[in-house]
Design a protein around this motif. Structure first.
Motif, PDB file in Angstrom:
ATOM      1  N   ALA A  31       0.827  -1.206   0.000  1.00  0.00           N
ATOM      2  CA  ALA A  31       0.000   0.000   0.000  1.00  0.00           C
ATOM      3  C   ALA A  31       0.860   1.254   0.000  1.00  0.00           C
ATOM      4  N   VAL A  32       1.929   1.244   0.799  1.00  0.00           N
ATOM      5  CA  VAL A  32       2.841   2.389   0.826  1.00  0.00           C
ATOM      6  C   VAL A  32       3.507   2.565  -0.540  1.00  0.00           C
ATOM      7  N   THR A  33       3.976   1.458  -1.108  1.00  0.00           N
ATOM      8  CA  THR A  33       4.619   1.519  -2.430  1.00  0.00           C
ATOM      9  C   THR A  33       3.655   2.081  -3.466  1.00  0.00           C
ATOM     10  N   SER A  34       2.401   1.634  -3.422  1.00  0.00           N
ATOM     11  CA  SER A  34       1.402   2.111  -4.380  1.00  0.00           C
ATOM     12  C   SER A  34       1.143   3.608  -4.213  1.00  0.00           C
ATOM     13  N   GLN A  35       1.072   4.075  -2.970  1.00  0.00           N
ATOM     14  CA  GLN A  35       0.816   5.499  -2.744  1.00  0.00           C
ATOM     15  C   GLN A  35       1.974   6.361  -3.239  1.00  0.00           C
ATOM     16  N   ILE A  36       3.194   5.903  -3.019  1.00  0.00           N
ATOM     17  CA  ILE A  36       4.351   6.673  -3.494  1.00  0.00           C
ATOM     18  C   ILE A  36       4.371   6.705  -5.019  1.00  0.00           C
ATOM     19  N   ARG A  37       4.063   5.593  -5.658  1.00  0.00           N
ATOM     20  CA  ARG A  37       4.023   5.575  -7.129  1.00  0.00           C
ATOM     21  C   ARG A  37       2.928   6.496  -7.652  1.00  0.00           C
ATOM     22  N   THR A  38       1.794   6.532  -6.970  1.00  0.00           N
ATOM     23  CA  THR A  38       0.715   7.437  -7.379  1.00  0.00           C
ATOM     24  C   THR A  38       1.164   8.891  -7.289  1.00  0.00           C
ATOM     25  N   LEU A  39       1.825   9.231  -6.200  1.00  0.00           N
ATOM     26  CA  LEU A  39       2.303  10.605  -6.031  1.00  0.00           C
ATOM     27  C   LEU A  39       3.359  10.934  -7.078  1.00  0.00           C
ATOM     28  N   GLU A  40       4.238  10.000  -7.368  1.00  0.00           N
ATOM     29  CA  GLU A  40       5.266  10.241  -8.401  1.00  0.00           C
ATOM     30  C   GLU A  40       4.620  10.441  -9.769  1.00  0.00           C
ATOM     31  N   ARG A  41       3.563   9.690 -10.075  1.00  0.00           N
ATOM     32  CA  ARG A  41       2.866   9.886 -11.362  1.00  0.00           C
ATOM     33  C   ARG A  41       2.213  11.269 -11.404  1.00  0.00           C
ATOM     34  N   GLN A  42       1.629  11.703 -10.287  1.00  0.00           N
ATOM     35  CA  GLN A  42       0.989  13.022 -10.253  1.00  0.00           C
ATOM     36  C   GLN A  42       2.000  14.134 -10.471  1.00  0.00           C
ATOM     37  N   GLY A  44       5.031  13.691 -11.878  1.00  0.00           N
ATOM     38  CA  GLY A  44       5.814  13.460 -13.084  1.00  0.00           C
ATOM     39  C   GLY A  44       7.307  13.384 -12.835  1.00  0.00           C
ATOM     40  N   ARG A  45       7.684  13.139 -11.579  1.00  0.00           N
ATOM     41  CA  ARG A  45       9.103  13.057 -11.228  1.00  0.00           C
ATOM     42  C   ARG A  45       9.297  11.963 -10.180  1.00  0.00           C
ATOM     43  N   PRO A  46      10.430  11.267 -10.223  1.00  0.00           N
ATOM     44  CA  PRO A  46      10.703  10.282  -9.164  1.00  0.00           C
ATOM     45  C   PRO A  46      11.041  10.981  -7.854  1.00  0.00           C
ATOM     46  N   LEU A  47      10.567  10.407  -6.754  1.00  0.00           N
ATOM     47  CA  LEU A  47      10.819  10.986  -5.435  1.00  0.00           C
ATOM     48  C   LEU A  47      11.865  10.217  -4.649  1.00  0.00           C
ATOM     49  N   PHE A  48      12.054   8.939  -4.990  1.00  0.00           N
ATOM     50  CA  PHE A  48      13.020   8.112  -4.272  1.00  0.00           C
ATOM     51  C   PHE A  48      13.794   7.246  -5.251  1.00  0.00           C
ATOM     52  N   LEU A  49      15.023   6.941  -4.872  1.00  0.00           N
ATOM     53  CA  LEU A  49      15.833   5.955  -5.567  1.00  0.00           C
ATOM     54  C   LEU A  49      15.803   4.677  -4.752  1.00  0.00           C
ATOM     55  N   ARG A  50      15.333   3.596  -5.342  1.00  0.00           N
ATOM     56  CA  ARG A  50      15.230   2.333  -4.629  1.00  0.00           C
ATOM     57  C   ARG A  50      16.602   1.679  -4.539  1.00  0.00           C
ATOM     58  N   LYS A  51      16.943   1.203  -3.355  1.00  0.00           N
ATOM     59  CA  LYS A  51      18.212   0.512  -3.129  1.00  0.00           C
ATOM     60  C   LYS A  51      17.934  -0.836  -2.486  1.00  0.00           C
ATOM     61  N   ALA A  52      19.017  -1.636  -2.342  1.00  0.00           N
ATOM     62  CA  ALA A  52      18.848  -2.965  -1.759  1.00  0.00           C
ATOM     63  C   ALA A  52      18.262  -2.867  -0.363  1.00  0.00           C
ATOM     64  N   ARG A  53      18.681  -1.856   0.395  1.00  0.00           N
ATOM     65  CA  ARG A  53      18.158  -1.628   1.738  1.00  0.00           C
ATOM     66  C   ARG A  53      17.614  -0.216   1.829  1.00  0.00           C
ATOM     67  N   PRO A  57      16.061   9.681  -1.043  1.00  0.00           N
ATOM     68  CA  PRO A  57      15.263  10.681  -1.766  1.00  0.00           C
ATOM     69  C   PRO A  57      16.050  11.328  -2.901  1.00  0.00           C
ATOM     70  N   THR A  58      15.351  11.638  -3.968  1.00  0.00           N
ATOM     71  CA  THR A  58      15.938  12.432  -5.038  1.00  0.00           C
ATOM     72  C   THR A  58      15.947  13.898  -4.601  1.00  0.00           C
ATOM     73  N   SER A  59      16.522  14.753  -5.399  1.00  0.00           N
ATOM     74  CA  SER A  59      16.533  16.175  -5.058  1.00  0.00           C
ATOM     75  C   SER A  59      15.107  16.722  -5.025  1.00  0.00           C
ATOM     76  N   VAL A  60      14.255  16.226  -5.918  1.00  0.00           N
ATOM     77  CA  VAL A  60      12.850  16.636  -5.908  1.00  0.00           C
ATOM     78  C   VAL A  60      12.174  16.145  -4.635  1.00  0.00           C
ATOM     79  N   GLY A  61      12.493  14.913  -4.224  1.00  0.00           N
ATOM     80  CA  GLY A  61      11.927  14.371  -2.991  1.00  0.00           C
ATOM     81  C   GLY A  61      12.340  15.173  -1.777  1.00  0.00           C
ATOM     82  N   ASP A  62      13.607  15.541  -1.718  1.00  0.00           N
ATOM     83  CA  ASP A  62      14.085  16.350  -0.597  1.00  0.00           C
ATOM     84  C   ASP A  62      13.382  17.703  -0.544  1.00  0.00           C
ATOM     85  N   GLU A  63      13.212  18.315  -1.703  1.00  0.00           N
ATOM     86  CA  GLU A  63      12.564  19.631  -1.749  1.00  0.00           C
ATOM     87  C   GLU A  63      11.102  19.532  -1.319  1.00  0.00           C
TER      88      GLU A  63
END
Length: 301
Positions: A31-42, A44-53, A57-63
């Motif tokens: 559910a959390v993953t889905s909400q973040i993807r929805t916000l990123e689609r709204q 039009g920019r990625p908010l996080f970089l997914r890592k192994a652990r 946040p991207t610069s847009v996410g930090d802002e």
């Protein structure tokens, strides 16, 4: 923009992990993953970089977090505190090391539960620094007293106080040394004195020996007691020497039940921090406890 999506985003940003954010929000990780993807689609920019652990946040996410978090925190404060002056009884979940909690923290907060104080009920938990910080991050505690400063953005902490450590023993052990023997002879003078500590690893003795004597600690402890108050009782009874916080043994020193074996120019100190989850410190019951502890700690020197 949906406020629920923003709340989830800020929680992920602070937690650094979808899994941890899901636990704090009471949601499933999908559910959390889905909400973040929805916000990123709204956006039009990625908010996080997914890592192994976890995630970064991207610069847009930090802002976005910088702009949104203070307003969301204010809304949470209003929702949690309400506008009713006759606020319901709130429970404050507080965690920390048992001895320091019993001797310092809880006595400083008893006024919160009195008839003339705010409507706060205290629930306490004891544990090591790692345990209480993990519990705070997971949402099990509201405040944590810890000897380790937390890392990351989910938890914030300020200095509460410094704890002075003393090398002490009962007078019958101290009487075996000539005046100044430990100061001039160093750790070797203490080789035949039994050591009492809280763990086989001798954490208190190890730090004192390294800081004051620049030497390795004794090879083993004669007695292990997992609570510093039990260590104090054993040393008063003549079990040997121990390294103890001044606040815990000052009464025994004043009565002559214990004596210090050495007074170094710069005694070892351990710093305690008061930690809280980001976005919760403004909640009334947490804010008042935080303020009371900081005020009380000014007299704990």
């Amino acid at each position: 923009m949906d406020l629920a999506l923003l709340r989830t985003f800020v929680t992920v940003h602070r937690a650094g992990s979808f899994t941890r954010a899901a636990a704090l929000l009471g949601l499933s990780q999908p559910a959390v993953t889905s909400q973040i993807r929805t916000l990123e689609r709204q956006l039009g920019r990625p908010l996080f970089l997914r890592k192994a652990r976890g995630v970064t946040p991207t610069s847009v996410g930090d802002e976005l977090a910088h702009r949104a978090a203070p307003h969301l925190d204010a809304l949470v404060e209003i929702a949690e505190g309400g506008l009713d002056l006759e606020a319901p009884l709130r429970t404050l979940h507080l965690a920390g090391p048992p001895e320091f909690m019993a001797e310092r923290v809880l006595p400083a907060l008893v006024g919160l539960t009195g008839r003339d104080g705010p409507s706060v009920r205290l629930r306490t938990a004891f544990g090591s620094a790692d345990e209480v910080l993990e519990g705070l991050a997971a949402g099990h505690h509201d405040l944590a007293v810890t000897s380790r400063r937390p890392r990351g953005t989910l938890l914030s902490a300020g200095t509460l106080c410094d704890e002075e450590h003393l090398l002490v023993a009962a007078p019958r052990w101290a009487g075996r040394f000539a005046p100044g023997a430990v100061r001039h002879g160093g750790a070797g003078v203490l080789d035949k004195v039994p050591v009492v500590d809280v763990h086989e690893g001798l954490p208190f003795a190890k730090r004192y020996w390294a800081t004051v004597f620049d030497a390795p600690p004794p090879g083993h402890a004669a007695l292990i007691a997992p609570d510093l108050r039990a260590v104090l009782s054993c040393v008063v009874a003549g079990a040997g020497l121990a390294v103890l916080p001044r606040y815990l043994c000052e009464n025994a020193l004043a009565s002559g039940e214990l004596v210090t074996l050495l007074d170094p120019p710069v005694p070892p100190l351990r710093t305690y921090f008061l930690a809280v989850r980001a976005g919760t410190q403004a909640l009334p019951h947490i804010a008042v406890a935080h303020e009371w502890l900081l005020r009380a700690s000014a007299a704990w020197g």
